[in-house]
Design an enzyme around this catalytic site. Sequence first.
Site, PDB file in Angstrom:
ATOM      1  CD  GLU A 190      -6.818  -6.151  -5.932  1.00  0.00           C
ATOM      2  OE1 GLU A 190      -6.360  -5.012  -5.787  1.00  0.00           O
ATOM      3  OE2 GLU A 190      -6.935  -6.960  -4.990  1.00  0.00           O
ATOM      4  CG  ASP A 223      -2.019  -1.019   1.171  1.00  0.00           C
ATOM      5  OD1 ASP A 223      -2.179  -1.661   0.112  1.00  0.00           O
ATOM      6  OD2 ASP A 223      -2.723  -1.204   2.188  1.00  0.00           O
ATOM      7  CE1 TYR A 239      -8.669  -5.328  -0.819  1.00  0.00           C
ATOM      8  CE2 TYR A 239      -9.065  -3.043  -1.396  1.00  0.00           C
ATOM      9  CZ  TYR A 239      -8.662  -3.996  -0.485  1.00  0.00           C
ATOM     10  OH  TYR A 239      -8.249  -3.609   0.765  1.00  0.00           O
TER      11      TYR A 239
END
Length: 398
Positions: free
Chosen positions: A374, A58, A357
């Site tokens: 994903e 992230d 996701y």
Amino acid sequence: MGNKPPKSSSPALPGEPPKTTLFKQEPDGTTYRIPSLIYISDCQTLLAFAEKRRTPRDCDAKILVMRRGKQQTGSVQWSPAQELTAACLPGYRTMNPCPVYERQSQTLFLFFICVLDNVTEGHQICTGKNKARLCYVTSKDTGQSWSNVTDLTENVIGHEIRKWATFAVGPGHGIQMKNGRLIIPAYVYYIHYRCFSFHLPLTVRPHALAFYSDDCGITWQRGEQIYFKSCECEMEEIVDQENRSYLYCNARSTQGHRVESWSENGGTAFDAPHFAPMLVEPCHGCQGSVLGFAAPQQSSDEKPNGGLTSNTKTWLLYSHPTSRRTRKDLGIYLNKSPLCSTGWGKPWIIHHGPSGYSDLTRCEEDKLFACLMECGKRSETEEIAFVEFRLRDLVNSQ
């Protein structure tokens, strides 16, 4: 649109819809994560968004990327990926794309957060010092050009930010309700208690909420937090048989099941949050997508949902990994009675293997839907793929 046909993923397994790879992990480690998908019926255009990252982490996010899709000769033709340089603040990384289309002004709002470079979410939660900004850009030509960035942090959150360790929007998509209200789903890591001696947070919990606008996006407000622990979320409007409107929230949880809640005032406040017994979460949870659509006409003697009479004029779709243990086997669920917590049917697996996701949208053609997800063979960060499916595909899979 590009002259070359889109590159496809490996062949779909039996029972899976065909996939088209839109973003693929590169040999140097560049990774694309956090898919977001919207269909704009005014120009019959699909817009697919994602984060471009240096690595899957992230904190290594950099910028948002986008591809535009058009139906041509029975398939979607996609433009090359473009970086959204307008959706940036200097010294910050851009994350969590969350678009919504305003019908009256024909304006596309792309919401996102900008997070100070090299500052992780964990660091913000531990220190109680928020480093995220609430931002958006707009487009009047379905993503071909974009406005300058607008930072809403001070006007919409203001002094309350002192109690927010960090926050984000979506990710996924926002909605416009029938009364015109724009809804951007969001969540905050709220500081319930601090150690006054050291000004460090003692109790920080995630809570879902909505940002909303009643004037076509000119001004924005924030709603109250759902008091259950709830994180990344999407929202949808549900209309019951008496034409009453509810805003439904479906949120990530670390408690083994998704959190659901409803609002009778368009997201200003949510009531009666609860765990959805049919919607499981892996141990750390995962983002999921929810999408509402008009229920098909039923004959008078037909009882939908296994004999359960539908209590709404809206049905819901939901996409999420179906495993209780890890992120794999992404499925599509259908709920024909979304005001009933047990109305969810069994999932149709559209990708067997690692998956994460996802985001759902409804396309122009009746009962045609799309999912951006994903997925991969060894890891869910290998690619972001696009699939189309019809309602009958889901119903026939049951």
